[in-house]
Design a protein around this motif. Structure first.
Motif, PDB file in Angstrom:
ATOM      1  N   GLU A   1      25.535  39.752  22.822  1.00 40.09           N
ATOM      2  CA  GLU A   1      26.677  40.355  22.146  1.00 40.09           C
ATOM      3  C   GLU A   1      27.865  40.492  23.078  1.00 40.09           C
ATOM      4  O   GLU A   1      27.703  40.877  24.235  1.00 40.09           O
ATOM      5  CB  GLU A   1      26.293  41.736  21.640  1.00 40.09           C
ATOM      6  N   GLU A   2      29.053  40.196  22.519  1.00 39.66           N
ATOM      7  CA  GLU A   2      30.286  40.325  23.273  1.00 39.66           C
ATOM      8  C   GLU A   2      31.398  40.613  22.272  1.00 39.66           C
ATOM      9  O   GLU A   2      31.413  40.030  21.193  1.00 39.66           O
ATOM     10  CB  GLU A   2      30.554  39.027  24.029  1.00 39.66           C
ATOM     11  N   PRO A   3      32.320  41.520  22.596  1.00 39.19           N
ATOM     12  CA  PRO A   3      33.356  41.894  21.636  1.00 39.19           C
ATOM     13  C   PRO A   3      34.141  40.692  21.109  1.00 39.19           C
ATOM     14  O   PRO A   3      34.491  39.789  21.858  1.00 39.19           O
ATOM     15  CB  PRO A   3      34.283  42.813  22.435  1.00 39.19           C
TER      16      PRO A   3
ATOM     17  N   LYS B   1      29.282  45.062  24.513  1.00 37.99           N
ATOM     18  CA  LYS B   1      28.470  43.907  24.899  1.00 37.99           C
ATOM     19  C   LYS B   1      27.056  44.344  25.227  1.00 37.99           C
ATOM     20  O   LYS B   1      26.832  45.449  25.708  1.00 37.99           O
ATOM     21  CB  LYS B   1      29.099  43.155  26.062  1.00 37.99           C
ATOM     22  N   ALA B   2      26.102  43.451  24.928  1.00 33.48           N
ATOM     23  CA  ALA B   2      24.698  43.764  25.175  1.00 33.48           C
ATOM     24  C   ALA B   2      23.857  42.503  25.072  1.00 33.48           C
ATOM     25  O   ALA B   2      24.260  41.526  24.447  1.00 33.48           O
ATOM     26  CB  ALA B   2      24.187  44.792  24.181  1.00 33.48           C
ATOM     27  N   VAL B   3      22.702  42.553  25.703  1.00 36.14           N
ATOM     28  CA  VAL B   3      21.699  41.498  25.587  1.00 36.14           C
ATOM     29  C   VAL B   3      20.412  42.171  25.134  1.00 36.14           C
ATOM     30  O   VAL B   3      19.959  43.141  25.746  1.00 36.14           O
ATOM     31  CB  VAL B   3      21.487  40.767  26.933  1.00 36.14           C
ATOM     32  N   THR B   4      19.843  41.667  24.045  1.00 37.10           N
ATOM     33  CA  THR B   4      18.627  42.240  23.472  1.00 37.10           C
ATOM     34  C   THR B   4      17.566  41.159  23.374  1.00 37.10           C
ATOM     35  O   THR B   4      17.869  40.037  22.963  1.00 37.10           O
ATOM     36  CB  THR B   4      18.909  42.805  22.066  1.00 37.10           C
ATOM     37  N   ILE B   5      16.331  41.492  23.760  1.00 31.61           N
ATOM     38  CA  ILE B   5      15.232  40.538  23.654  1.00 31.61           C
ATOM     39  C   ILE B   5      14.132  41.164  22.793  1.00 31.61           C
ATOM     40  O   ILE B   5      13.860  42.356  22.900  1.00 31.61           O
ATOM     41  CB  ILE B   5      14.697  40.129  25.052  1.00 31.61           C
TER      42      ILE B   5
END
Length: 91
Positions: A55-57, A39-43
């Protein structure tokens, strides 16, 4: 998919088949997949717009677009908290 979304996905390192569509659990929000821990957050900023990738599995990659940087940062931070991440990745 709009060009700006494709450009954002490329900047974040994602190909067209990297995520699988799913029905998210919990608060009903969809998220996306990150290679490190799932999982991740991208800006990122593309032209006059800011894009936030969440993002999340097991879920499809979600890209939200904003015209105002502060709104994008606020949304990204909220998703970071929801996913219990330490930071937002900036591209």
């Amino acid at each position: 998919m709009p060009d700006h979304v494709e450009q954002t996905r490329r900047l974040a390192g994602y190909g067209p088949g990297d995520a699988v569509e799913c029905t998210p659990e919990g608060d009903g929000m969809q998220s996306q997949l990150h290679p490190a821990d799932g999982k991740a957050v991208t800006i990122t900023d593309v032209g006059d717009e800011w894009h936030v990738l969440v993002e999340e599995p097991g879920c499809v990659t979600v890209v939200r677009s904003f015209n105002i940087k502060q709104y994008a940062e606020s949304y990204a931070d909220g998703q970071r908290i929801r996913l219990q991440l330490d930071s937002v990745t900036r591209v």
